[in-house]
Design a protein around this motif. Sequence first.
Motif, PDB file in Angstrom:
ATOM      1  N   VAL A   1       0.838  -1.209   0.000  1.00  0.00           N
ATOM      2  CA  VAL A   1       0.000   0.000   0.000  1.00  0.00           C
ATOM      3  C   VAL A   1       0.868   1.251   0.000  1.00  0.00           C
ATOM      4  CG1 VAL A   1      -1.639   1.352   1.359  1.00  0.00           C
ATOM      5  CG2 VAL A   1      -1.997  -1.103   1.060  1.00  0.00           C
ATOM      6  N   THR A   2       1.904   1.263   0.826  1.00  0.00           N
ATOM      7  CA  THR A   2       2.791   2.433   0.890  1.00  0.00           C
ATOM      8  C   THR A   2       3.448   2.699  -0.458  1.00  0.00           C
ATOM      9  OG1 THR A   2       3.226   2.061   3.241  1.00  0.00           O
ATOM     10  CG2 THR A   2       4.788   3.447   2.054  1.00  0.00           C
ATOM     11  N   ALA A   3       3.898   1.635  -1.129  1.00  0.00           N
ATOM     12  CA  ALA A   3       4.518   1.812  -2.447  1.00  0.00           C
ATOM     13  C   ALA A   3       3.526   2.402  -3.441  1.00  0.00           C
ATOM     14  CB  ALA A   3       5.048   0.472  -2.954  1.00  0.00           C
ATOM     15  N   ILE A   4       2.289   1.907  -3.434  1.00  0.00           N
ATOM     16  CA  ILE A   4       1.283   2.407  -4.381  1.00  0.00           C
ATOM     17  C   ILE A   4       0.921   3.853  -4.076  1.00  0.00           C
ATOM     18  CG2 ILE A   4      -1.099   2.122  -5.176  1.00  0.00           C
ATOM     19  CD1 ILE A   4      -0.768  -0.900  -4.646  1.00  0.00           C
ATOM     20  N   VAL A   5       0.690   4.152  -2.811  1.00  0.00           N
ATOM     21  CA  VAL A   5       0.306   5.517  -2.430  1.00  0.00           C
ATOM     22  C   VAL A   5       1.439   6.495  -2.742  1.00  0.00           C
ATOM     23  CG1 VAL A   5      -0.287   7.021  -0.478  1.00  0.00           C
ATOM     24  CG2 VAL A   5      -1.363   4.762  -0.700  1.00  0.00           C
ATOM     25  N   GLU A   6       2.674   6.079  -2.483  1.00  0.00           N
ATOM     26  CA  GLU A   6       3.816   6.947  -2.800  1.00  0.00           C
ATOM     27  C   GLU A   6       3.953   7.135  -4.308  1.00  0.00           C
ATOM     28  OE1 GLU A   6       8.648   6.873  -2.223  1.00  0.00           O
ATOM     29  OE2 GLU A   6       7.376   6.199  -0.555  1.00  0.00           O
ATOM     30  N   ALA A   7       3.772   6.077  -5.078  1.00  0.00           N
ATOM     31  CA  ALA A   7       3.822   6.199  -6.538  1.00  0.00           C
ATOM     32  C   ALA A   7       2.734   7.149  -7.028  1.00  0.00           C
ATOM     33  CB  ALA A   7       3.662   4.829  -7.188  1.00  0.00           C
ATOM     34  N   ASN A   8       1.563   7.051  -6.443  1.00  0.00           N
ATOM     35  CA  ASN A   8       0.475   7.958  -6.812  1.00  0.00           C
ATOM     36  C   ASN A   8       0.842   9.409  -6.509  1.00  0.00           C
ATOM     37  OD1 ASN A   8      -2.444   8.451  -7.536  1.00  0.00           O
ATOM     38  ND2 ASN A   8      -2.459   9.217  -5.429  1.00  0.00           N
ATOM     39  N   GLY A   9       1.477   9.620  -5.355  1.00  0.00           N
ATOM     40  CA  GLY A   9       1.889  10.975  -4.990  1.00  0.00           C
ATOM     41  C   GLY A   9       3.004  11.529  -5.853  1.00  0.00           C
ATOM     42  N   ARG A  10       3.740  10.650  -6.523  1.00  0.00           N
ATOM     43  CA  ARG A  10       4.849  11.089  -7.384  1.00  0.00           C
ATOM     44  C   ARG A  10       4.427  11.278  -8.840  1.00  0.00           C
ATOM     45  NH1 ARG A  10       9.935   7.190  -5.573  1.00  0.00           N
ATOM     46  NH2 ARG A  10      10.261   8.099  -3.491  1.00  0.00           N
ATOM     47  N   ARG A  11       3.165  11.120  -9.130  1.00  0.00           N
ATOM     48  CA  ARG A  11       2.717  11.231 -10.525  1.00  0.00           C
ATOM     49  C   ARG A  11       3.139  12.565 -11.133  1.00  0.00           C
ATOM     50  NH1 ARG A  11      -2.374  12.014 -10.873  1.00  0.00           N
ATOM     51  NH2 ARG A  11      -2.873  11.997  -8.655  1.00  0.00           N
ATOM     52  N   LYS A  12       3.575  12.479 -12.372  1.00  0.00           N
ATOM     53  CA  LYS A  12       3.921  13.694 -13.124  1.00  0.00           C
ATOM     54  C   LYS A  12       3.583  13.454 -14.590  1.00  0.00           C
ATOM     55  CE  LYS A  12       8.239  13.432 -11.891  1.00  0.00           C
ATOM     56  NZ  LYS A  12       9.699  13.722 -11.757  1.00  0.00           N
ATOM     57  N   PRO A  13       3.376  14.521 -15.358  1.00  0.00           N
ATOM     58  CA  PRO A  13       3.094  14.345 -16.791  1.00  0.00           C
ATOM     59  C   PRO A  13       4.176  13.505 -17.452  1.00  0.00           C
ATOM     60  CG  PRO A  13       2.682  16.608 -16.136  1.00  0.00           C
ATOM     61  CD  PRO A  13       3.321  15.940 -14.948  1.00  0.00           C
ATOM     62  N   ALA A  14       3.743  12.568 -18.290  1.00  0.00           N
ATOM     63  CA  ALA A  14       4.695  11.609 -18.856  1.00  0.00           C
ATOM     64  C   ALA A  14       4.422  11.350 -20.326  1.00  0.00           C
ATOM     65  CB  ALA A  14       4.635  10.293 -18.077  1.00  0.00           C
ATOM     66  N   ARG A  15       5.466  10.886 -20.981  1.00  0.00           N
ATOM     67  CA  ARG A  15       5.377  10.358 -22.335  1.00  0.00           C
ATOM     68  C   ARG A  15       5.551   8.851 -22.261  1.00  0.00           C
ATOM     69  NH1 ARG A  15       9.581  14.742 -25.071  1.00  0.00           N
ATOM     70  NH2 ARG A  15       8.284  16.608 -24.720  1.00  0.00           N
ATOM     71  N   MET A  16       5.131   8.159 -23.304  1.00  0.00           N
ATOM     72  CA  MET A  16       5.118   6.703 -23.230  1.00  0.00           C
ATOM     73  C   MET A  16       5.517   6.076 -24.554  1.00  0.00           C
ATOM     74  SD  MET A  16       1.852   4.236 -22.360  1.00  0.00           S
ATOM     75  CE  MET A  16       2.041   2.450 -22.322  1.00  0.00           C
ATOM     76  N   ALA A  17       6.154   4.918 -24.468  1.00  0.00           N
ATOM     77  CA  ALA A  17       6.426   4.096 -25.650  1.00  0.00           C
ATOM     78  C   ALA A  17       6.394   2.638 -25.224  1.00  0.00           C
ATOM     79  CB  ALA A  17       7.776   4.436 -26.265  1.00  0.00           C
ATOM     80  N   THR A  18       5.993   1.766 -26.118  1.00  0.00           N
ATOM     81  CA  THR A  18       6.033   0.327 -25.872  1.00  0.00           C
ATOM     82  C   THR A  18       6.764  -0.352 -27.016  1.00  0.00           C
ATOM     83  OG1 THR A  18       3.942  -0.158 -26.999  1.00  0.00           O
ATOM     84  CG2 THR A  18       3.816   0.430 -24.661  1.00  0.00           C
ATOM     85  N   GLY A  19       7.326  -1.497 -26.733  1.00  0.00           N
ATOM     86  CA  GLY A  19       8.022  -2.252 -27.776  1.00  0.00           C
ATOM     87  C   GLY A  19       8.213  -3.688 -27.353  1.00  0.00           C
ATOM     88  N   LEU A  20       8.605  -4.499 -28.299  1.00  0.00           N
ATOM     89  CA  LEU A  20       8.839  -5.911 -28.011  1.00  0.00           C
ATOM     90  C   LEU A  20       9.900  -6.455 -28.948  1.00  0.00           C
ATOM     91  CD1 LEU A  20       7.361  -7.879 -30.376  1.00  0.00           C
ATOM     92  CD2 LEU A  20       5.345  -6.883 -29.319  1.00  0.00           C
ATOM     93  N   VAL A  21      10.486  -7.560 -28.510  1.00  0.00           N
ATOM     94  CA  VAL A  21      11.451  -8.269 -29.332  1.00  0.00           C
ATOM     95  C   VAL A  21      11.322  -9.751 -29.003  1.00  0.00           C
ATOM     96  CG1 VAL A  21      13.306  -8.045 -27.621  1.00  0.00           C
ATOM     97  CG2 VAL A  21      13.880  -8.357 -30.037  1.00  0.00           C
TER      98      VAL A  21
END
Length: 439
Positions: free
Chosen positions: A143-163
């Motif tokens: 729970v602490t990890a999730i809540v802290e991750a939520n509090g650290r949210r910032k605008p982001a860019r994203m990419a996905t890939g595979l090999v």
Amino acid sequence: MRNTRWLVGICLVWCAWGQGFEVGAARRDITPKEALPMWGYGARHDALSQGVLDPLYADALVINAGGRKIAIVGLDLGRAPAEASLQTIRRRIKEEAGIEDSIIAGSHTHHGPVLELTDQPGKGKGRFDAALRYYKEMEDGIVTAIVEANGRRKPARMATGLVQLEGFNRNRHTKIEPKPSDRELAVMRFDDASGKPVAILVNFAAHPTMLPATTLRFSADYVGAMKAEVMKETGAAAIFMQGAAGDQSVNEGENRGYQAFGQALAKEAVKLAQSLTPQEVTHPSLECREERFQFASRTDFANPLVKAAFGKAFFPELIPNYLDEYADGIRPRLTTALLNGDIALVGVSGEFFSNHAIRLKQRARVKQLFFFGYANGYHQYYPTIEAVAEGGYGAENVVSPVAIGAGEQIMNTALIRIYELVGRIKAGEPLASGSVKQL
């Protein structure tokens, strides 16, 4: 009037920010502090752990896409938390962070703690109180990890890939050629607005069983070494999500030992991540569906001989908890999400054979599909129908009590949900069901 315009402007900015695309990541050490029975090898029975080889972590990624949030959590544990713990974690992250959707999964290391004991006589209480204390600590850490991750949210860019990664895993079950193996190494990369990597999610299928059962020390196996190397090379948080590894073992090759193998896998993941160019998400969105199934069991857990055999194979306090879990049949959980309209996430609560994931990816027709095993519960093995017909470990009813064909039904449901989410099938359309009549 001027104040009204100012307030309207602030509201528009706030609403636009709240409907954007944000990412946050955090980790917490969830290594047991006391000696506990260890998960993964029945031959250990109730032998207690004897220290720590390397720490166990909860790595949390929180994504806010268009105002809806999901927590994706990779755990250095053999399985996802048991049902009571899972429900506690989900209730708390909803209350503390407003997160209603989550995929919480174990890496499937066989050097983590047993998670199935409960606070009842004959089921853990009194003899394994240290394990019961740990479950509360584990819940708090996740729970602490999730809540802290939520509090650290910032605008982001994203990419996905595979090999397609040759030589890193192998099919340990079938003797029939060609042997199916999901060799897909898949990555999600998230950068902040300046282009700095924030988080890298790695998805691959191979049993973390590189350490011998006789090693009674907690370890994340190759997954821990892989994440450490990714963080070292990129500066980003690393989240590992195990794939359909029910019939997939590590293929060491030249990478002998769990640390060398983990570092070699990390090298491939970093190379793939660095080849990607994260883009601004212009139309962020997230939709999520979750459902539970109910299947008959191939194993008669009420039979005293079966109970005795399982009690001997594992240890007595564990078996009543399995019986409670399967009292109403085998009830796996399927979580299906669609991110930004073209990235599918499929989480399943068991050890699915690789052909389930391979076929689903072929049929889904989305930009990329990430398959997460051992997620949101644990209901043992899900072999394919042809694997059951062949027999062998993972396909027999001792470790795969679920009705034959259950995996295929869950995969078909996941496929339908994906097509509903992308708008190619109308939600609520009649679906095939019913029993088979012998003619």
